[in-house]
Structures are given as structure tokens and as C-alpha cells.
Design a protein around this motif. Structure first.
Motif, mmCIF file in Angstrom:
data_model
loop_
_atom_site.group_PDB
_atom_site.id
_atom_site.type_symbol
_atom_site.label_atom_id
_atom_site.label_comp_id
_atom_site.label_asym_id
_atom_site.label_seq_id
_atom_site.Cartn_x
_atom_site.Cartn_y
_atom_site.Cartn_z
ATOM 1 N N ILE A 105 0.842 -1.208 0.000
ATOM 2 C CA ILE A 105 0.000 0.000 0.000
ATOM 3 C C ILE A 105 0.872 1.250 0.000
ATOM 4 O O ILE A 105 0.660 2.177 -0.806
ATOM 5 C CB ILE A 105 -0.986 -0.014 1.199
ATOM 6 C CG1 ILE A 105 -2.067 -1.083 0.971
ATOM 7 C CG2 ILE A 105 -1.627 1.354 1.406
ATOM 8 C CD1 ILE A 105 -2.959 -1.364 2.169
ATOM 9 N N SER A 106 1.884 1.291 0.891
ATOM 10 C CA SER A 106 2.736 2.491 0.964
ATOM 11 C C SER A 106 3.563 2.642 -0.320
ATOM 12 O O SER A 106 3.786 3.755 -0.805
ATOM 13 C CB SER A 106 3.638 2.452 2.198
ATOM 14 O OG SER A 106 4.563 1.410 2.093
ATOM 15 N N LEU A 107 3.985 1.503 -0.925
ATOM 16 C CA LEU A 107 4.743 1.541 -2.177
ATOM 17 C C LEU A 107 3.874 2.106 -3.305
ATOM 18 O O LEU A 107 4.340 2.958 -4.087
ATOM 19 C CB LEU A 107 5.219 0.124 -2.516
ATOM 20 C CG LEU A 107 5.985 -0.083 -3.821
ATOM 21 C CD1 LEU A 107 7.248 0.747 -3.841
ATOM 22 C CD2 LEU A 107 6.336 -1.554 -4.027
ATOM 23 N N CYS A 108 2.620 1.648 -3.384
ATOM 24 C CA CYS A 108 1.699 2.152 -4.418
ATOM 25 C C CYS A 108 1.431 3.647 -4.225
ATOM 26 O O CYS A 108 1.374 4.402 -5.205
ATOM 27 C CB CYS A 108 0.388 1.372 -4.398
ATOM 28 S SG CYS A 108 0.524 -0.279 -5.097
ATOM 29 N N ARG A 109 1.276 4.070 -2.966
ATOM 30 C CA ARG A 109 1.061 5.510 -2.696
ATOM 31 C C ARG A 109 2.254 6.331 -3.192
ATOM 32 O O ARG A 109 2.084 7.392 -3.803
ATOM 33 C CB ARG A 109 0.862 5.747 -1.188
ATOM 34 C CG ARG A 109 -0.476 5.277 -0.647
ATOM 35 C CD ARG A 109 -0.640 5.806 0.778
ATOM 36 N NE ARG A 109 -1.517 4.990 1.573
ATOM 37 C CZ ARG A 109 -2.850 5.061 1.570
ATOM 38 N NH1 ARG A 109 -3.445 5.920 0.762
ATOM 39 N NH2 ARG A 109 -3.570 4.275 2.350
ATOM 40 N N GLU A 110 3.466 5.837 -2.909
ATOM 41 C CA GLU A 110 4.698 6.535 -3.356
ATOM 42 C C GLU A 110 4.725 6.644 -4.876
ATOM 43 O O GLU A 110 5.040 7.702 -5.420
ATOM 44 C CB GLU A 110 5.936 5.751 -2.914
ATOM 45 C CG GLU A 110 6.401 6.047 -1.506
ATOM 46 C CD GLU A 110 7.608 5.187 -1.127
ATOM 47 O OE1 GLU A 110 8.392 4.811 -2.029
ATOM 48 O OE2 GLU A 110 7.741 4.880 0.068
ATOM 49 N N ARG A 126 -3.058 2.741 -13.543
ATOM 50 C CA ARG A 126 -2.923 1.321 -13.221
ATOM 51 C C ARG A 126 -2.446 1.095 -11.792
ATOM 52 O O ARG A 126 -2.903 0.167 -11.124
ATOM 53 C CB ARG A 126 -1.975 0.653 -14.231
ATOM 54 C CG ARG A 126 -2.712 0.266 -15.494
ATOM 55 C CD ARG A 126 -1.914 0.342 -16.767
ATOM 56 N NE ARG A 126 -2.804 0.072 -17.908
ATOM 57 C CZ ARG A 126 -3.599 0.967 -18.458
ATOM 58 N NH1 ARG A 126 -3.642 2.199 -17.989
ATOM 59 N NH2 ARG A 126 -4.392 0.653 -19.472
ATOM 60 N N VAL A 127 -1.548 1.945 -11.332
ATOM 61 C CA VAL A 127 -1.068 1.824 -9.945
ATOM 62 C C VAL A 127 -2.203 2.193 -8.977
ATOM 63 O O VAL A 127 -2.359 1.561 -7.929
ATOM 64 C CB VAL A 127 0.188 2.696 -9.704
ATOM 65 C CG1 VAL A 127 0.616 2.645 -8.239
ATOM 66 C CG2 VAL A 127 1.346 2.227 -10.581
ATOM 67 N N GLU A 128 -3.021 3.189 -9.342
ATOM 68 C CA GLU A 128 -4.168 3.572 -8.493
ATOM 69 C C GLU A 128 -5.183 2.432 -8.412
ATOM 70 O O GLU A 128 -5.754 2.173 -7.341
ATOM 71 C CB GLU A 128 -4.833 4.842 -9.028
ATOM 72 C CG GLU A 128 -4.104 6.114 -8.620
ATOM 73 C CD GLU A 128 -4.846 7.383 -9.010
ATOM 74 O OE1 GLU A 128 -5.759 7.313 -9.861
ATOM 75 O OE2 GLU A 128 -4.508 8.448 -8.472
ATOM 76 N N ALA A 129 -5.410 1.741 -9.542
ATOM 77 C CA ALA A 129 -6.330 0.583 -9.543
ATOM 78 C C ALA A 129 -5.779 -0.512 -8.625
ATOM 79 O O ALA A 129 -6.529 -1.132 -7.861
ATOM 80 C CB ALA A 129 -6.506 0.051 -10.962
#
Length: 420
Positions: A105-110, A126-129
Motif C-alpha cells: 500500500i505504501s509503495l503504491c502511494r509513493e 494502473r497503480v491507483e487501480a
């Protein structure tokens, strides 16, 4: 740290290293090479793929995260499509390491922050999905829904059908988790509409069928649900996808729910079923046997023996609770049939359940008009009344009066015409 030349020899050296840590160190040195020639970039891409695989095998999730940050200057010199492929590949590698949901989750937020700053819309969506899917798994439904709502509007404007199928499907699962069935169905319909306009990979089509089956089962339309689960099973089975066993499990659940528990054994012993024999199917077979014997004790034993497969699977648990209630009602009705007055403790003893549990269920059945009776709590007894036979004279009289009324109205209209 001195760098190594970005050549196939360096990659071969890393592959030949005896120790994974040594291979990882060699690959880091290849990536440190400042060369940006076409050949060097190609070798570095290969090095990144190998490095992420090794870090995943060694379960070094934090290093995969820092690798994404280290590679940002490299992303500036390669095409955006290749950047998207590498980023998604590294996020997938982190996902394969157990117990890393918070890190993902934190990696995707970054990555969302970085893609927004770099104006990389394709990758950001795609990262937000992916982030929304992770938030949903983490039961952070409100944030996931907010993220998806904005993303759906944006992707609809761009008309990216393949991503739209993913997002609509995710939205359907999210609304289902929130027990909002109408919105879950609407989102699934939108996913199907988008999927009809393009070629959808078999795995994605299987996911759509699986979600359709889940929603139909929720509406108690188990026959249609079975058809969808079968379609999903065939798609996943051909791809050797691990979700095939869950599709098969839900097929068996549908058979049990429509009182066709005898078919469970034949499905498990079929050619396709034998390939997936294991604890998941054993759990469903135990439930089917309990249902066939109408035995609550066997049913509760199955629930205890296969807790992870039955109670912890939200879809199976939801349907088995209603099946358990049905079985309990059938057993209670059979036990109280010979009595006009009976102690609740005696019924509890016969059925093998706690007195307070039986008393609660009997009061619920009386309120639901499953039988006529009352609970005498002072004496701890159940008093059963004879169901009074409906006297046919009253509805017949009402029908006669209604017919006379029609005749009078008709005569009045005729007389009015004659007088006119």
C-alpha cells in the motif's frame, strides 16, 4: 562500489554465482553503469528483471521498494511503456512475498505521487487501480471507494476499455463487500459492456464470470450461479490458475444449496475434479454429507474441522449460515411434531444444542409463523397449538357479495341508459 560493464557476460556471471547474495551484488553493479547506449539499456532491463526475481526469492521486500526509488533516473531515459512494465513487475514481485500488504500500500502511494509529478497518466491509473484493490483487501473500503469513483470518471473520458473492465470489476467486488447488491450488479454490468467491445484475456473473462456467479448466488439463483462458476472454472483450469479450485468449490456449494448434495461426489470424482482434490473440496464434501443426512452434528463437525475453508471464506460462510438455519428449522419441526406441550430442555437434549440457542430459534420460528405456538418461559416449556383450519364460508361469502356488487353496478348502468 565499482560498476560492471552492461553486457551479457555480466548477466551470465550473475546467473552463475553460487550464492543469491553474490548474484544480487553483481546485478546492482551492472545497474550502476552510467552508459545509456541502446545495448546497455537492454542489458539493464534484463538485470532489473533478474534482480527483482532474486529479491523476491530471498523475501527482501524493503530492497524491492528501495530499488524502485533507485531506478527513477533510469526511467527518465527509457520509453514510458517500458517504465510501466518494470514498475508493475516490481510491485508484482513485492505482492508475491507473504505479509507485505502494508508495504504494498505504501509503495503504491509513493508511485502514485511520483507518476503524478512526472505526468505519467497511463502508469498512474494502473497503480491507483492496484492501490484500490489492496485497500479493499485491507478492508479500508471508504478510501478504496473514493479512489475508484474518481478513477472511473477519468478512465471513461479516455475510453481505455481494458482498464475500465478492471476498475468496474473491482468496484463490483467493493460494493459486494459493503453488501450493496444493486450497485455491485450495476458495476458488473458496466464491466461486461466494456468487455464486449474489446478482446478480454481468458483470465479476465474468468474473473467476470466468477463475480457474476457470486452475485447470482447472493440472490439465491443458484442454478444460474452454477453456470457462471462452471464457465469461470473452465477458464481458470485451462490457464492452471489457482482460482480454479475456488470456482469448483462454489460450484459444489450451489449443488448443496439446491438440495442436490448427491452430485457433489460425482463432480469431485470427475476428470477435472480429481486434479483439484484437496482440503478445499474435502470441506465441501463433508458439508454435502451432513446435508444429505440432515444431521446438525455432522454439519457442526464439518464447520469445526474445516474452519479456514468454510467459516473464513466469506462467500461460503454467508450461504452455509442460511443452510444451517434451514437444517436447524427442519430438525426442530420434526422433533416437536408429536407434542402439544414439551420442555425446551428436552428438545435441546434431543437435538444436542444449548437450551438458550434452541429457545432463541424456537421464538424466531414462532414469529416467522413456521408453526403455531408460544413459549412458557416460567415453566420452560413450548406449547404447540393446532393450526386452525380456515373456514371456507368467509372467503366464499366475500366473493358472493363482490359478485352481487358487480351485478348491481351493471343493472344501474343499463337503467341509466334506458332513462336517457
Amino acid at each position: 562500489m565499482s560498476y560492471l560493464p552492461a553486457t551479457t557476460d555480466s548477466i551470465a556471471e550473475a546467473l552463475e554465482a553460487k550464492d543469491p547474495s553474490e548474484s544480487i551484488a553483481i546485478l546492482y553493479r551492472v545497474l550502476a553503469n552510467p552508459s545509456s547506449s541502446a545495448e546497455a539499456l537492454r542489458i539493464k532491463e534484463q538485470a532489473i528483471t533478474n534482480l527483482s526475481d532474486l529479491l523476491q526469492q530471498e523475501k527482501r521486500a524493503e530492497e524491492l521498494r528501495s530499488l524502485l526509488t533507485q531506478l527513477r533516473p533510469f526511467f527518465a531515459v527509457i520509453p514510458k511503456a517500458k517504465t510501466a512494465k518494470i514498475v508493475r513487475g516490481i510491485i508484482d514481485s513485492v505482492a508475491k512475498i507473504p505479509g507485505t500488504s502494508e508495504l504494498q500500500i505504501s509503495l503504491c502511494r509513493e508511485m502514485v505521487e511520483w507518476t503524478r509529478a512526472e505526468k505519467r497518466t497511463f502508469l498512474r491509473q494502473r497503480v491507483e487501480a492496484r492501490l484500490a484493490a489492496l485497500l479493499m483487501e485491507n478492508k479500508e473500503y471508504a478510501e478504496a471507494l473514493t479512489l475508484l469513483t474518481g478513477l472511473v470518471k477519468e478512465v471513461r473520458r479516455l475510453d481505455d476499455k481494458l482498464l475500465l473492465v478492471d476498475i468496474d470489476l473491482l468496484e463490483s467486488k467493493l460494493h459486494f463487500s459493503l453488501k450493496n447488491l444493486p450497485k455491485a450488479k450495476a458495476a458488473l454490468t458496466a464491466a461486461r459492456t466494456a468487455a464486449n467491445a474489446i478482446y478480454v484475456p481468458p483470465a479476465q473473462q474468468g474473473t467476470i464470470d466468477l463475480q457474476s456467479g457470486i452475485l447470482h448466488a447472493e440472490e439465491k439463483d443458484y442454478k444460474t450461479a452454477y453456470s457462471y462458476f462452471f464457465e469461470a472454472f473452465e477458464a481458470f483450469n485451462a490457464l492452471e490458475d489457482p482460482r480454479a479450485v475456488f470456482s469448483l468449490k462454489y460450484m459444489l456449494l450451489c449443488k448443496i444449496m439446491v438440495n442436490q448434495a448427491d452430485d457433489v461426489a460425482s463432480i469431485i470424482s470427475s476428470k477435472a475434479g480429481l486434479h483439484y482434490v484437496g482440503i478445499e473440496l474435502d470441506a465441501m464434501k463433508a458439508v454435502a454429507d451432513a446435508h444429505a443426512k440432515r444431521s446438525l452434528n455432522h454439519f457442526e463437525t464439518a464447520l469445526n474441522d474445516y474452519k479456514a475453508q468454510l467459516e473464513e471464506d466469506p462467500i461460503v460462510h454467508r450461504h452455509l449460515s442460511s443452510l444451517y438455519d434451514t437444517l436447524l428449522e427442519q430438525n426442530l419441526c420434526r422433533l416437536i411434531e408429536p407434542f402439544s406441550r414439551v420442555e425446551i430442555g428436552h428438545i435441546a437434549e434431543l437435538i444436542g444444542l444449548p437450551v438458550d440457542h434452541v429457545e432463541k430459534k424456537l421464538s424466531q420460528m414462532i414469529l416467522d409463523k413456521k408453526f403455531a405456538g408460544t413459549l412458557d418461559q416460567g415453566a420452560g416449556c413450548l406449547v404447540i397449538f393446532e393450526i386452525p383450519k380456515a373456514d371456507a364460508i368467509y372467503p366464499a361469502t366475500l366473493e358472493t357479495i363482490s359478485n352481487i356488487s358487480k351485478v348491481v353496478d351493471s343493472l344501474y348502468l343499463r337503467s341509466a341508459r334506458i332513462m336517457a
